[in-house]
Design an enzyme around this catalytic site. Structure first.
Site, PDB file in Angstrom:
ATOM      1  N   HIS A  44       2.024  -2.099   1.275  1.00  0.00           N
ATOM      2  CA  HIS A  44       1.805  -1.166   2.383  1.00  0.00           C
ATOM      3  C   HIS A  44       2.859  -0.067   2.366  1.00  0.00           C
ATOM      4  O   HIS A  44       4.037  -0.304   2.637  1.00  0.00           O
ATOM      5  CB  HIS A  44       1.861  -1.935   3.698  1.00  0.00           C
ATOM      6  CG  HIS A  44       1.553  -1.127   4.903  1.00  0.00           C
ATOM      7  ND1 HIS A  44       2.475  -0.886   5.896  1.00  0.00           N
ATOM      8  CD2 HIS A  44       0.415  -0.491   5.289  1.00  0.00           C
ATOM      9  CE1 HIS A  44       1.922  -0.165   6.853  1.00  0.00           C
ATOM     10  NE2 HIS A  44       0.676   0.088   6.511  1.00  0.00           N
ATOM     11  N   HIS A  47       2.890   9.081   5.771  1.00  0.00           N
ATOM     12  CA  HIS A  47       2.081   8.323   6.714  1.00  0.00           C
ATOM     13  C   HIS A  47       1.413   9.231   7.731  1.00  0.00           C
ATOM     14  O   HIS A  47       0.320   8.937   8.214  1.00  0.00           O
ATOM     15  CB  HIS A  47       2.919   7.281   7.430  1.00  0.00           C
ATOM     16  CG  HIS A  47       2.119   6.435   8.370  1.00  0.00           C
ATOM     17  ND1 HIS A  47       1.029   5.706   7.954  1.00  0.00           N
ATOM     18  CD2 HIS A  47       2.213   6.237   9.705  1.00  0.00           C
ATOM     19  CE1 HIS A  47       0.497   5.086   8.992  1.00  0.00           C
ATOM     20  NE2 HIS A  47       1.189   5.390  10.054  1.00  0.00           N
TER      21      HIS A  47
END
Length: 370
Positions: free
Chosen positions: A54, A96
């Site tokens: 992740h 992100h």
């Protein structure tokens, strides 16, 4: 649930706000034992469990940097996950969020001070600096920093060392490490705010499909998944490529493109059947499968009944992110029993998972498969 609360940090909360959320989450969470533990078969028990780094190995290095991705590969992942946003000159970069205030040193660059601005993105107001206002060359003068330094001080020690990578650089890394490790290393890109980017003249779908095709990836068997919290862009991408698609969803809210009334509606048997028309699987928040120490939901069963795989997000080692029964002590940043939590979800039938700590994820996967 506290995982959802902490993930709001990605939407521009200050460090102080993040710290308050962390403390409140620990104080308010129940300290009950894990409830009903039901073993559920995976959709294809013979298929390997997919391990996804992740944002790389973001528990150990600043997220979305080549160093973070490289470490994740060393720790055994099958896929590295670049969240994709666009620059002013239409280059995909890994961040992100398009708001780079909290993940780069942009605030310390006086030459960019005038670019601080306020925008409304997917209905939320953000103040800061945004990738779409910078060329790639300008972004390359910035350096990445840890987004959660109070939780991850060891990672924060690497602040200032790494640049913002492009999608091309991420693809090149995956291919190079595939050759070096003799393992197939794939990529698992997420399109961030595709409707917003399209609204400002920076559409993502065709450009992403074209770039992946140039890399040699266009089939369901290729080492790529494309994921999104929106719906219509995934449906559009489905019409452009054979690459496997993952519909992301959370326990609260709904897709920003308003293609469904809520994620809760999408997670019903009827909603899952609709998703199966264009997607290979779903990426639900962990709390959609097991909310704290409550008994597990029926989402795994219902998704499998619709022919969908589940790759939930995100397993993290810090106490504040763990189910209460898997914590160690009360310190928010202390590491609890993440391996045990992952193994619980594997018994619940998930087909893969995202983690910030790939080494722990790899060990948990190996233990579950014994």
């Amino acid at each position: 649930m506290m995982v959802s609360a902490l993930d709001t940090a990605k939407r521009g909360l200050s460090r102080a706000s993040i710290d308050r959320l962390v403390a409140a989450a620990l104080l308010l969470a129940p300290a009950a034992a894990v409830g009903q533990d039901i073993s559920v078969p995976r959709l294809d028990p013979k298929a390997p469990i997919v391990l996804i780094g992740h944002r790389g190995a973001s528990g150990y290095r600043p997220e979305h940097t080549l160093a973070s991705y490289d470490l994740a590969i060393d720790q055994g992942v099958d896929f590295i996950e670049p969240d994709l946003v666009l620059t002013k000159d239409k280059v995909f970069v890994a961040r992100h969020e398009n708001d780079i205030t909290g993940t780069t040193d942009v605030a310390s660059h006086p030459e960019f001070a005038a670019r601080k601005t306020t925008k409304v993105i997917d209905g939320e107001t953000h103040t800061g600096w945004f990738t779409e206002d910078f060329t790639l060359a300008e972004l390359k003068t910035l350096r990445a920093k840890e987004r959660l330094p109070s939780l991850r001080p060891a990672s924060a020690k690497y602040d200032g060392q790494f640049t913002i990578p492009t999608l091309d650089e991420v693809i090149a890394l995956a291919k190079r490490r595939t050759k070096e490790t003799h393992r197939t290393i794939g990529i698992y890109p997420e399109t961030k705010h595709p409707s917003y980017f399209a609204s400002i003249g920076l559409p993502m779908d065709e450009a992403l499909v074209a770039q992946l095709k140039k890399a040699g990836w266009s089939k369901p068997t290729d080492p790529v998944f494309i994921q999104s919290f929106e719906v219509n862009n995934l449906k559009h991408i489905h019409s452009l490529t054979g690459i496997r698609l993952i519909q992301l969803m959370g326990a609260e809210g709904g897709p920003a493109d308003k293609a469904a009334p809520s994620y809760a509606a999408m997670a019903t048997p009827a909603g899952l059947k609709q998703i199966a028309r264009y997607a290979y699987g779903i990426g639900p928040g962990l709390d959609m499968i097991q909310n704290g120490d409550a008994p597990p939901s029926v989402l795994v069963r219902d998704a499998h009944a619709a022919g969908l795989r589940l790759h939930p997000w995100t397993f993290r080692a810090e106490n504040v992110f763990l189910i209460p029964s898997f914590r160690a002590g009360a310190a928010p940043a202390a590491h609890g029993r993440l391996s045990d939590e992952i193994q619980l979800y594997l018994r619940l039938g998930i087909d893969g998972f995202f983690t910030d700590f790939p080494d722990i994820g790899a060990a948990a996967r190996a233990a579950a498969q014994k």
